[in-house]
Design a protein around this motif. Structure first.
Motif, PDB file in Angstrom:
ATOM      1  N   TRP A 108       0.834  -1.204   0.000  1.00  0.00           N
ATOM      2  CA  TRP A 108       0.000   0.000   0.000  1.00  0.00           C
ATOM      3  C   TRP A 108       0.869   1.255   0.000  1.00  0.00           C
ATOM      4  O   TRP A 108       0.604   2.199  -0.744  1.00  0.00           O
ATOM      5  CB  TRP A 108      -0.928  -0.028   1.220  1.00  0.00           C
ATOM      6  CG  TRP A 108      -1.796   1.163   1.404  1.00  0.00           C
ATOM      7  CD1 TRP A 108      -2.918   1.490   0.681  1.00  0.00           C
ATOM      8  CD2 TRP A 108      -1.632   2.200   2.374  1.00  0.00           C
ATOM      9  NE1 TRP A 108      -3.458   2.667   1.164  1.00  0.00           N
ATOM     10  CE2 TRP A 108      -2.685   3.127   2.198  1.00  0.00           C
ATOM     11  CE3 TRP A 108      -0.700   2.436   3.373  1.00  0.00           C
ATOM     12  CZ2 TRP A 108      -2.827   4.257   2.982  1.00  0.00           C
ATOM     13  CZ3 TRP A 108      -0.846   3.563   4.164  1.00  0.00           C
ATOM     14  CH2 TRP A 108      -1.895   4.464   3.963  1.00  0.00           C
ATOM     15  N   VAL A 109       1.916   1.266   0.826  1.00  0.00           N
ATOM     16  CA  VAL A 109       2.827   2.413   0.889  1.00  0.00           C
ATOM     17  C   VAL A 109       3.505   2.620  -0.456  1.00  0.00           C
ATOM     18  O   VAL A 109       3.596   3.746  -0.960  1.00  0.00           O
ATOM     19  CB  VAL A 109       3.870   2.230   2.023  1.00  0.00           C
ATOM     20  CG1 VAL A 109       5.006   3.236   1.919  1.00  0.00           C
ATOM     21  CG2 VAL A 109       3.181   2.327   3.381  1.00  0.00           C
ATOM     22  N   ARG A 110       3.968   1.537  -1.066  1.00  0.00           N
ATOM     23  CA  ARG A 110       4.636   1.667  -2.376  1.00  0.00           C
ATOM     24  C   ARG A 110       3.670   2.221  -3.425  1.00  0.00           C
ATOM     25  O   ARG A 110       4.047   3.062  -4.246  1.00  0.00           O
ATOM     26  CB  ARG A 110       5.202   0.322  -2.810  1.00  0.00           C
ATOM     27  CG  ARG A 110       6.092   0.448  -4.034  1.00  0.00           C
ATOM     28  CD  ARG A 110       6.864  -0.800  -4.324  1.00  0.00           C
ATOM     29  NE  ARG A 110       7.879  -0.537  -5.330  1.00  0.00           N
ATOM     30  CZ  ARG A 110       8.831  -1.368  -5.632  1.00  0.00           C
ATOM     31  NH1 ARG A 110       8.929  -2.529  -5.006  1.00  0.00           N
ATOM     32  NH2 ARG A 110       9.711  -1.063  -6.575  1.00  0.00           N
ATOM     33  N   GLU A 111       2.438   1.758  -3.399  1.00  0.00           N
ATOM     34  CA  GLU A 111       1.442   2.266  -4.352  1.00  0.00           C
ATOM     35  C   GLU A 111       1.185   3.760  -4.121  1.00  0.00           C
ATOM     36  O   GLU A 111       1.034   4.522  -5.075  1.00  0.00           O
ATOM     37  CB  GLU A 111       0.135   1.472  -4.256  1.00  0.00           C
ATOM     38  CG  GLU A 111      -0.883   1.852  -5.297  1.00  0.00           C
ATOM     39  CD  GLU A 111      -0.376   1.750  -6.740  1.00  0.00           C
ATOM     40  OE1 GLU A 111      -0.776   2.611  -7.560  1.00  0.00           O
ATOM     41  OE2 GLU A 111       0.402   0.838  -7.067  1.00  0.00           O
ATOM     42  N   LEU A 112       1.157   4.200  -2.878  1.00  0.00           N
ATOM     43  CA  LEU A 112       1.004   5.632  -2.595  1.00  0.00           C
ATOM     44  C   LEU A 112       2.207   6.422  -3.112  1.00  0.00           C
ATOM     45  O   LEU A 112       2.047   7.543  -3.605  1.00  0.00           O
ATOM     46  CB  LEU A 112       0.789   5.885  -1.107  1.00  0.00           C
ATOM     47  CG  LEU A 112      -0.616   5.622  -0.596  1.00  0.00           C
ATOM     48  CD1 LEU A 112      -0.679   5.820   0.905  1.00  0.00           C
ATOM     49  CD2 LEU A 112      -1.627   6.520  -1.281  1.00  0.00           C
ATOM     50  N   HIS A 113       3.388   5.847  -3.021  1.00  0.00           N
ATOM     51  CA  HIS A 113       4.568   6.536  -3.566  1.00  0.00           C
ATOM     52  C   HIS A 113       4.484   6.647  -5.093  1.00  0.00           C
ATOM     53  O   HIS A 113       4.865   7.667  -5.662  1.00  0.00           O
ATOM     54  CB  HIS A 113       5.850   5.834  -3.130  1.00  0.00           C
ATOM     55  CG  HIS A 113       6.202   6.126  -1.716  1.00  0.00           C
ATOM     56  ND1 HIS A 113       6.696   5.175  -0.858  1.00  0.00           N
ATOM     57  CD2 HIS A 113       6.110   7.267  -0.980  1.00  0.00           C
ATOM     58  CE1 HIS A 113       6.909   5.720   0.326  1.00  0.00           C
ATOM     59  NE2 HIS A 113       6.540   6.986   0.277  1.00  0.00           N
ATOM     60  N   ARG A 114       3.948   5.629  -5.736  1.00  0.00           N
ATOM     61  CA  ARG A 114       3.730   5.713  -7.193  1.00  0.00           C
ATOM     62  C   ARG A 114       2.709   6.811  -7.513  1.00  0.00           C
ATOM     63  O   ARG A 114       2.874   7.565  -8.467  1.00  0.00           O
ATOM     64  CB  ARG A 114       3.271   4.368  -7.737  1.00  0.00           C
ATOM     65  CG  ARG A 114       4.357   3.317  -7.739  1.00  0.00           C
ATOM     66  CD  ARG A 114       3.836   1.985  -8.254  1.00  0.00           C
ATOM     67  NE  ARG A 114       4.887   0.999  -8.273  1.00  0.00           N
ATOM     68  CZ  ARG A 114       4.744  -0.246  -7.839  1.00  0.00           C
ATOM     69  NH1 ARG A 114       3.579  -0.681  -7.375  1.00  0.00           N
ATOM     70  NH2 ARG A 114       5.756  -1.085  -7.891  1.00  0.00           N
ATOM     71  N   LYS A 115       1.655   6.885  -6.707  1.00  0.00           N
ATOM     72  CA  LYS A 115       0.659   7.949  -6.894  1.00  0.00           C
ATOM     73  C   LYS A 115       1.281   9.322  -6.633  1.00  0.00           C
ATOM     74  O   LYS A 115       0.944  10.299  -7.305  1.00  0.00           O
ATOM     75  CB  LYS A 115      -0.547   7.735  -5.981  1.00  0.00           C
ATOM     76  CG  LYS A 115      -1.434   6.612  -6.426  1.00  0.00           C
ATOM     77  CD  LYS A 115      -2.636   6.455  -5.503  1.00  0.00           C
ATOM     78  CE  LYS A 115      -3.537   5.343  -5.983  1.00  0.00           C
ATOM     79  NZ  LYS A 115      -4.726   5.205  -5.121  1.00  0.00           N
ATOM     80  N   ASP A 116       2.179   9.385  -5.654  1.00  0.00           N
ATOM     81  CA  ASP A 116       2.893  10.644  -5.399  1.00  0.00           C
ATOM     82  C   ASP A 116       3.647  11.103  -6.640  1.00  0.00           C
ATOM     83  O   ASP A 116       3.581  12.274  -7.013  1.00  0.00           O
ATOM     84  CB  ASP A 116       3.883  10.495  -4.241  1.00  0.00           C
ATOM     85  CG  ASP A 116       3.281  10.789  -2.881  1.00  0.00           C
ATOM     86  OD1 ASP A 116       2.128  11.254  -2.818  1.00  0.00           O
ATOM     87  OD2 ASP A 116       3.985  10.550  -1.885  1.00  0.00           O
ATOM     88  N   LEU A 117       4.379  10.202  -7.252  1.00  0.00           N
ATOM     89  CA  LEU A 117       5.140  10.587  -8.449  1.00  0.00           C
ATOM     90  C   LEU A 117       4.211  11.019  -9.585  1.00  0.00           C
ATOM     91  O   LEU A 117       4.497  11.995 -10.279  1.00  0.00           O
ATOM     92  CB  LEU A 117       6.053   9.446  -8.893  1.00  0.00           C
ATOM     93  CG  LEU A 117       7.248   9.180  -7.981  1.00  0.00           C
ATOM     94  CD1 LEU A 117       8.027   7.961  -8.468  1.00  0.00           C
ATOM     95  CD2 LEU A 117       8.156  10.400  -7.880  1.00  0.00           C
ATOM     96  N   ALA A 118       3.085  10.331  -9.754  1.00  0.00           N
ATOM     97  CA  ALA A 118       2.111  10.736 -10.768  1.00  0.00           C
ATOM     98  C   ALA A 118       1.529  12.108 -10.423  1.00  0.00           C
ATOM     99  O   ALA A 118       1.314  12.953 -11.305  1.00  0.00           O
ATOM    100  CB  ALA A 118       1.000   9.702 -10.891  1.00  0.00           C
ATOM    101  N   GLY A 119       1.292  12.348  -9.136  1.00  0.00           N
ATOM    102  CA  GLY A 119       0.791  13.654  -8.709  1.00  0.00           C
ATOM    103  C   GLY A 119       1.811  14.754  -8.927  1.00  0.00           C
ATOM    104  O   GLY A 119       1.463  15.868  -9.336  1.00  0.00           O
ATOM    105  N   LEU A 120       3.082  14.469  -8.659  1.00  0.00           N
ATOM    106  CA  LEU A 120       4.159  15.436  -8.914  1.00  0.00           C
ATOM    107  C   LEU A 120       4.210  15.774 -10.394  1.00  0.00           C
ATOM    108  O   LEU A 120       4.305  16.948 -10.770  1.00  0.00           O
ATOM    109  CB  LEU A 120       5.500  14.863  -8.438  1.00  0.00           C
ATOM    110  CG  LEU A 120       6.751  15.664  -8.796  1.00  0.00           C
ATOM    111  CD1 LEU A 120       6.724  17.045  -8.148  1.00  0.00           C
ATOM    112  CD2 LEU A 120       8.005  14.884  -8.385  1.00  0.00           C
ATOM    113  N   LYS A 121       4.142  14.763 -11.230  1.00  0.00           N
ATOM    114  CA  LYS A 121       4.167  14.968 -12.686  1.00  0.00           C
ATOM    115  C   LYS A 121       3.000  15.863 -13.121  1.00  0.00           C
ATOM    116  O   LYS A 121       3.197  16.849 -13.830  1.00  0.00           O
ATOM    117  CB  LYS A 121       4.104  13.614 -13.393  1.00  0.00           C
ATOM    118  CG  LYS A 121       4.112  13.690 -14.912  1.00  0.00           C
ATOM    119  CD  LYS A 121       4.105  12.290 -15.500  1.00  0.00           C
ATOM    120  CE  LYS A 121       4.024  12.298 -17.010  1.00  0.00           C
ATOM    121  NZ  LYS A 121       5.218  12.824 -17.665  1.00  0.00           N
TER     122      LYS A 121
END
Length: 178
Positions: free
Chosen positions: A155-168
């Motif tokens: 779950w944490v890793r998936e949130l980090h992936r969402k973070d990068l998509a949000g940053l982009k």
């Protein structure tokens, strides 16, 4: 009764064995290319008010956030507030201007975690900006069994992936993906 005691002892022994056999460290690296200048992307990571605008964590944790300290500098801290109380923090621990921001996290859980997120920012080979999010965490034994087994690490890793998509999306001024 003797069989119950032997069974309980066997289960306890297995848990202890697993607690030392299964690593209590979690680490991974995720990356993304952002179609924006490195200076803009670095600022979006360094300034915590901007980071909170694109991060998936406030919504995922049902938190509101506030920055304490001087934003954009080492020591700036985001407080995650849930039900009127600080439920965790993230603090800018180190900055290599234009290249790297290291953020340490704390939470009041009994798991004894020591998470660190490092954002590496560099010009992309084909233009834009390459961003790598590096996550490292040490979890107190035997709690790593619970966090890994319950899917919290995924779950944490998936949130980090969402973070990068949000940053982009934030840096490219596009809507944030769901």
């Amino acid at each position: 009764m003797e069989h119950v005691v032997i069974g309980v002892a066997a289960v306890v022994g297995l848990v202890v064995l697993l607690a030392f056999a299964v690593s209590n460290r979690v680490g991974y690296r995720e990356s993304i290319t952002v179609d924006a200048p490195p200076e803009q992307v670095f600022r979006a990571v360094l300034f915590q008010e901007e980071l909170m605008a694109w991060s998936a964590w406030p919504a995922a944790t049902n938190s509101t956030c506030r920055v304490v300290g001087t934003d954009g500098q080492v020591g700036a801290t985001v407080e995650y507030i849930t039900k009127g109380k600080v439920a965790g923090t993230q603090t800018v621990a180190e900055v290599a201007p234009g290249e790297r921001v290291v953020i340490t996290l704390t939470d009041p859980s009994p798991f004894g975690q020591k998470p660190v997120v490092t954002f590496h920012v560099r010009p992309g080979a084909a233009g834009g900006t390459e961003v790598a999010l590096e996550f490292a965490n040490t979890i107190r034994r035997p709690f790593q069994l619970l966090l890994k087994g319950a899917g919290i690490v995924r779950w944490v890793r998936e949130l980090h992936r969402k973070d990068l998509a949000g940053l982009k999306a934030f840096c490219e001024r596009q809507p944030v993906p769901a």
